[in-house]
Motif scaffolding. Sequence first.
Motif, PDB file in Angstrom:
ATOM      1  N   GLU A   1     -37.574   4.285 -21.991  1.00 56.72           N
ATOM      2  CA  GLU A   1     -37.486   5.344 -22.980  1.00 56.72           C
ATOM      3  C   GLU A   1     -37.399   4.719 -24.356  1.00 56.72           C
ATOM      4  N   GLN A   2     -37.977   5.383 -25.328  1.00 57.08           N
ATOM      5  CA  GLN A   2     -38.030   4.840 -26.678  1.00 57.08           C
ATOM      6  C   GLN A   2     -36.657   4.767 -27.323  1.00 57.08           C
ATOM      7  N   GLU A   3     -36.556   3.943 -28.325  1.00 59.47           N
ATOM      8  CA  GLU A   3     -35.325   3.785 -29.094  1.00 59.47           C
ATOM      9  C   GLU A   3     -35.070   5.057 -29.878  1.00 59.47           C
ATOM     10  N   SER A   4     -33.850   5.514 -29.903  1.00 60.92           N
ATOM     11  CA  SER A   4     -33.522   6.717 -30.650  1.00 60.92           C
ATOM     12  C   SER A   4     -33.077   6.353 -32.059  1.00 60.92           C
ATOM     13  N   GLU A   5     -33.023   7.345 -32.903  1.00 56.43           N
ATOM     14  CA  GLU A   5     -32.551   7.156 -34.271  1.00 56.43           C
ATOM     15  C   GLU A   5     -31.114   6.636 -34.281  1.00 56.43           C
ATOM     16  N   ASP A   6     -30.339   6.968 -33.248  1.00 53.75           N
ATOM     17  CA  ASP A   6     -28.950   6.524 -33.196  1.00 53.75           C
ATOM     18  C   ASP A   6     -28.845   5.016 -33.046  1.00 53.75           C
ATOM     19  N   ASP A   7     -29.907   4.370 -32.608  1.00 50.32           N
ATOM     20  CA  ASP A   7     -29.895   2.923 -32.412  1.00 50.32           C
ATOM     21  C   ASP A   7     -30.332   2.168 -33.656  1.00 50.32           C
ATOM     22  N   ILE A   8     -30.348   2.815 -34.802  1.00 47.08           N
ATOM     23  CA  ILE A   8     -30.903   2.219 -36.017  1.00 47.08           C
ATOM     24  C   ILE A   8     -30.154   0.965 -36.444  1.00 47.08           C
ATOM     25  N   HIS A   9     -28.912   0.804 -35.996  1.00 42.67           N
ATOM     26  CA  HIS A   9     -28.145  -0.389 -36.369  1.00 42.67           C
ATOM     27  C   HIS A   9     -28.111  -1.415 -35.240  1.00 42.67           C
ATOM     28  N   SER A  10     -29.033  -1.325 -34.307  1.00 46.38           N
ATOM     29  CA  SER A  10     -28.986  -2.243 -33.173  1.00 46.38           C
ATOM     30  C   SER A  10     -29.137  -3.680 -33.641  1.00 46.38           C
ATOM     31  N   SER A  11     -28.636  -4.607 -32.849  1.00 40.62           N
ATOM     32  CA  SER A  11     -28.642  -6.012 -33.259  1.00 40.62           C
ATOM     33  C   SER A  11     -29.560  -6.852 -32.379  1.00 40.62           C
ATOM     34  N   ARG A  12     -30.573  -6.233 -31.796  1.00 39.01           N
ATOM     35  CA  ARG A  12     -31.504  -7.004 -30.977  1.00 39.01           C
ATOM     36  C   ARG A  12     -32.303  -7.953 -31.855  1.00 39.01           C
ATOM     37  N   SER A  13     -32.844  -8.983 -31.231  1.00 44.43           N
ATOM     38  CA  SER A  13     -33.634  -9.962 -31.980  1.00 44.43           C
ATOM     39  C   SER A  13     -34.950  -9.344 -32.432  1.00 44.43           C
ATOM     40  N   SER A  14     -35.583  -9.971 -33.420  1.00 48.33           N
ATOM     41  CA  SER A  14     -36.866  -9.492 -33.933  1.00 48.33           C
ATOM     42  C   SER A  14     -37.917  -9.439 -32.841  1.00 48.33           C
ATOM     43  N   HIS A  21     -41.403  -1.803 -29.904  1.00 49.36           N
ATOM     44  CA  HIS A  21     -42.154  -0.831 -30.680  1.00 49.36           C
ATOM     45  C   HIS A  21     -43.637  -0.828 -30.337  1.00 49.36           C
ATOM     46  N   ARG A  22     -44.154  -1.895 -29.773  1.00 53.88           N
ATOM     47  CA  ARG A  22     -45.540  -1.894 -29.329  1.00 53.88           C
ATOM     48  C   ARG A  22     -45.744  -0.927 -28.173  1.00 53.88           C
ATOM     49  N   ALA A  23     -44.718  -0.656 -27.383  1.00 51.19           N
ATOM     50  CA  ALA A  23     -44.812   0.282 -26.269  1.00 51.19           C
ATOM     51  C   ALA A  23     -44.817   1.724 -26.740  1.00 51.19           C
ATOM     52  N   ASN A  24     -44.546   1.944 -28.002  1.00 44.93           N
ATOM     53  CA  ASN A  24     -44.441   3.273 -28.575  1.00 44.93           C
ATOM     54  C   ASN A  24     -45.828   3.747 -29.022  1.00 44.93           C
ATOM     55  N   THR A  25     -46.756   3.891 -28.089  1.00 40.60           N
ATOM     56  CA  THR A  25     -48.121   4.265 -28.427  1.00 40.60           C
ATOM     57  C   THR A  25     -48.288   5.777 -28.405  1.00 40.60           C
ATOM     58  N   THR A  26     -49.359   6.255 -29.024  1.00 40.83           N
ATOM     59  CA  THR A  26     -49.655   7.681 -29.029  1.00 40.83           C
ATOM     60  C   THR A  26     -49.840   8.195 -27.610  1.00 40.83           C
ATOM     61  N   TYR A  79     -37.285   0.943 -41.914  1.00 47.42           N
ATOM     62  CA  TYR A  79     -36.953  -0.421 -42.307  1.00 47.42           C
ATOM     63  C   TYR A  79     -35.802  -0.361 -43.311  1.00 47.42           C
ATOM     64  N   LYS A  80     -35.036  -1.440 -43.417  1.00 44.67           N
ATOM     65  CA  LYS A  80     -33.995  -1.501 -44.460  1.00 44.67           C
ATOM     66  C   LYS A  80     -34.644  -1.559 -45.834  1.00 44.67           C
ATOM     67  N   THR A  81     -35.672  -2.408 -45.973  1.00 41.90           N
ATOM     68  CA  THR A  81     -36.396  -2.539 -47.244  1.00 41.90           C
ATOM     69  C   THR A  81     -37.888  -2.646 -46.964  1.00 41.90           C
ATOM     70  N   ALA A  89     -36.123   1.015 -36.307  1.00 36.40           N
ATOM     71  CA  ALA A  89     -36.300   2.085 -35.318  1.00 36.40           C
ATOM     72  C   ALA A  89     -37.597   2.810 -35.625  1.00 36.40           C
ATOM     73  N   SER A  90     -37.996   3.654 -34.689  1.00 33.09           N
ATOM     74  CA  SER A  90     -39.177   4.475 -34.903  1.00 33.09           C
ATOM     75  C   SER A  90     -38.919   5.865 -34.342  1.00 33.09           C
ATOM     76  N   LEU A  91     -39.675   6.819 -34.841  1.00 30.55           N
ATOM     77  CA  LEU A  91     -39.547   8.200 -34.389  1.00 30.55           C
ATOM     78  C   LEU A  91     -40.943   8.787 -34.232  1.00 30.55           C
ATOM     79  N   PRO A  92     -41.459   8.884 -32.999  1.00 33.59           N
ATOM     80  CA  PRO A  92     -42.761   9.513 -32.782  1.00 33.59           C
ATOM     81  C   PRO A  92     -42.651  11.004 -33.099  1.00 33.59           C
ATOM     82  N   LEU A  93     -43.567  11.529 -33.895  1.00 33.61           N
ATOM     83  CA  LEU A  93     -43.435  12.887 -34.395  1.00 33.61           C
ATOM     84  C   LEU A  93     -44.209  13.940 -33.615  1.00 33.61           C
TER      85      LEU A  93
END
Length: 134
Positions: A1-14, A21-26, A79-81, A89-93
Motif C-alpha cells: 500500500e502506498q505511503e500516506s500523508e501521515d508518513d511525511i516525516h518518515s526516516s527511511r533512506s533515500s 515511489h516508483r511503485a506509485n504508478t497510474t 518535498y521539504k524544499t 511523500a506522494s498523494l495520487p489524486l
Amino acid sequence: EQESEDDIHSSRSSLDRQSHHRANTTVHVCWYRNTSVSMTDHSVAVENQLSGYLLRKFKNSNGWQKLWVVFTNFCLFFYKTHQDDYPLASLPLLGYAVSSPVEADGIQKDYVFKLQFKSHVYFFRAESKYTFER
C-alpha cells in the motif's frame, strides 16, 4: 500500500524512498481505486506539470507545514524544499474531489482548498491568490 500523508516525516533512506515511489504508478492507483483514465486525460497529464510551495494542514491542529509540491501525472509529490532529490511523500489524486472548505471544517484562512477521497481529507493553503488559482 502506498505511503500516506501521515508518513511525511518518515526516516527511511533515500534509496527506500525512491523505490517506494516508483511503485506509485497510474496503473497501480487506477487498479487500487477501481477507476480508469482516458487517453485524452493521460495525454494532457503527461504534458502538464505544476510546482510551488503549499502549506499543508496538520490533522487536529492549527499548524501548517510549508512544503514544495510537484503536481504531475495525476499525483502530488511533497518535498521539504525545491532542491530535494526525493519526495517525502506522494498523494495520487485519482478519485479525489477538489473543493473549498465548508464552515464545519473550521478553517478560517484564505486560499485554502480541500482534497477528499472517501474518508481521506487533506487541506492545502496557497500563499497568494495567484498560486491558489494555479
